[in-house]
Design a protein around this motif. Structure first.
Motif, PDB file in Angstrom:
ATOM      1  N   GLU A   1     -63.603   1.175   2.463  1.00  0.00           N
ATOM      2  CA  GLU A   1     -64.190   1.963   1.378  1.00  0.00           C
ATOM      3  C   GLU A   1     -64.254   3.421   1.822  1.00  0.00           C
ATOM      4  O   GLU A   1     -64.966   3.757   2.774  1.00  0.00           O
TER       5      GLU A   1
ATOM      6  N   ASP B   1     -67.417   1.184   5.387  1.00  0.00           N
ATOM      7  CA  ASP B   1     -67.420   2.522   4.785  1.00  0.00           C
ATOM      8  C   ASP B   1     -66.873   3.540   5.793  1.00  0.00           C
ATOM      9  O   ASP B   1     -67.285   3.545   6.954  1.00  0.00           O
TER      10      ASP B   1
ATOM     11  N   LYS C   1     -65.717   6.789   1.762  1.00  0.00           N
ATOM     12  CA  LYS C   1     -67.003   7.383   1.354  1.00  0.00           C
ATOM     13  C   LYS C   1     -67.016   8.829   1.823  1.00  0.00           C
ATOM     14  O   LYS C   1     -67.574   9.156   2.879  1.00  0.00           O
TER      15      LYS C   1
ATOM     16  N   HIS D   1     -69.978  -7.823   3.546  1.00  0.00           N
ATOM     17  CA  HIS D   1     -70.345  -6.447   3.213  1.00  0.00           C
ATOM     18  C   HIS D   1     -70.781  -5.678   4.455  1.00  0.00           C
ATOM     19  O   HIS D   1     -71.649  -6.131   5.194  1.00  0.00           O
TER      20      HIS D   1
ATOM     21  N   GLU E   1     -65.680  -5.642   4.657  1.00  0.00           N
ATOM     22  CA  GLU E   1     -65.698  -4.333   3.982  1.00  0.00           C
ATOM     23  C   GLU E   1     -66.455  -3.375   4.874  1.00  0.00           C
ATOM     24  O   GLU E   1     -67.422  -3.766   5.538  1.00  0.00           O
TER      25      GLU E   1
HETATM   26 MG    MG Z   1     -69.371   0.023   0.954  1.00  0.00          MG
END
Ligand code: MG
Ligand code: G3P
Length: 250
Positions: A118, A45, A120, A16, A43
């Motif tokens: 991801e 953002d 965002k 993460h 992962e």
């Molecule tokens: Mg995230």
């Protein structure tokens, strides 16, 4: 192609924000730490700077994770690049810069790390951010064996990503509420997976998601016992801050 035919070339554990708690989130240092720990997927953002550069950042503002202030969408890349994104974590990482997607694409592919991008978006920029990040990702991973998984809480961002780069696999992110019409949402966005908060995952939900031909990933799981349970139920992947792939109790 039906949902059940879609491939899922990703490992069971996803680090993460790069390396969980081990390094400053969403930095190249975190990706290096994740890889050193044995992770094979990270992962992170993504959002856009004022001048449209794709940068890794979780919050709308840089306040929590740097020595600067303000919203990323109000700062140019040149301004963001002057900030220290490491000192808040520890002295070891002082001076860590905000990474661009260009740098992360190079590092992850050179080191055989799979990516979950991801999206965002900064407030009010969902569709534009989704479109541009999907375009960047399609270009930067055009020669990769394993495409990045594109995910977002923002359905407008995923819709725009679908239009811009339909070939990239997508996952819909959900929090602690699973809306009844999740299958329609996945179908509409042509997603391959549901990435859902771990507290709402049950054996029944895993079964239902699989029965409809999709994969399910749970975020964020740091307790080995809970991780075992989720994997036994057939969860396809877990996002984690703390669990290392080779830990003997996992
Ligand atoms: Mg995230
Ligand atoms: O993609 C899973 C997870 O990262 C979603 O939550 O807030 O940590 O980006 P957040």
């Amino acid at each position: 192609m039906t949902a059940s035919n879609l491939s899922w070339p990703y490992p069971k554990l996803i680090a993460h924000r790069g390396a969980g708690h081990a390094a400053p989130e969403n930095t190249l240092a975190a990706m290096r730490a994740g890889a050193r720990q044995g992770h094979t997927m990270v992962e992170y953002d993504l959002k856009l700077s004022l001048d449209g550069v794709p940068v890794l950042l979780h919050d709308d503002t840089v306040d929590r994770s740097s020595n600067g202030q303000g919203r990323a969408c109000d700062l140019t890349y040149r301004e963001l690049a002057k900030l220290d994104f490491g000192s808040w974590h520890s002295r070891e990482y002082a001076g860590e810069p905000i990474p661009t997607l260009y740098a992360i694409a190079a590092f992850t592919q050179a080191n055989n790390l799979c990516s979950n991008i991801e999206i965002k978006p900064s407030a009010g920029t969902d569709a534009d951010t989704g479109r541009r990040i999907a375009q960047f990702a399609a270009q930067l991973w055009s020669n990769a064996d394993v495409p990045p998984l594109i995910s977002s809480f923002s359905e407008p961002a995923l819709q725009a990503a679908l239009r811009a780069a339909p070939q990239l696999p997508r996952a819909l992110l959900l929090g602690e509420t699973v809306p009844k019409d999740w299958p329609e949402r996945l179908q509409r966005l042509r997603c391959v997976a549901l990435n859902v908060h771990e507290t709402v995952v049950t054996a029944a939900l895993v079964h239902e998601v699989h029965a409809k031909g999709y994969k399910i990933a749970a975020w964020t799981v740091d307790e080995p016992a809970r991780a075992h349970e989720l994997l036994e139920w057939g969860c396809d992947a877990l996002f984690t801050n703390d669990i290392k792939p080779a830990r003997p109790d996992f």
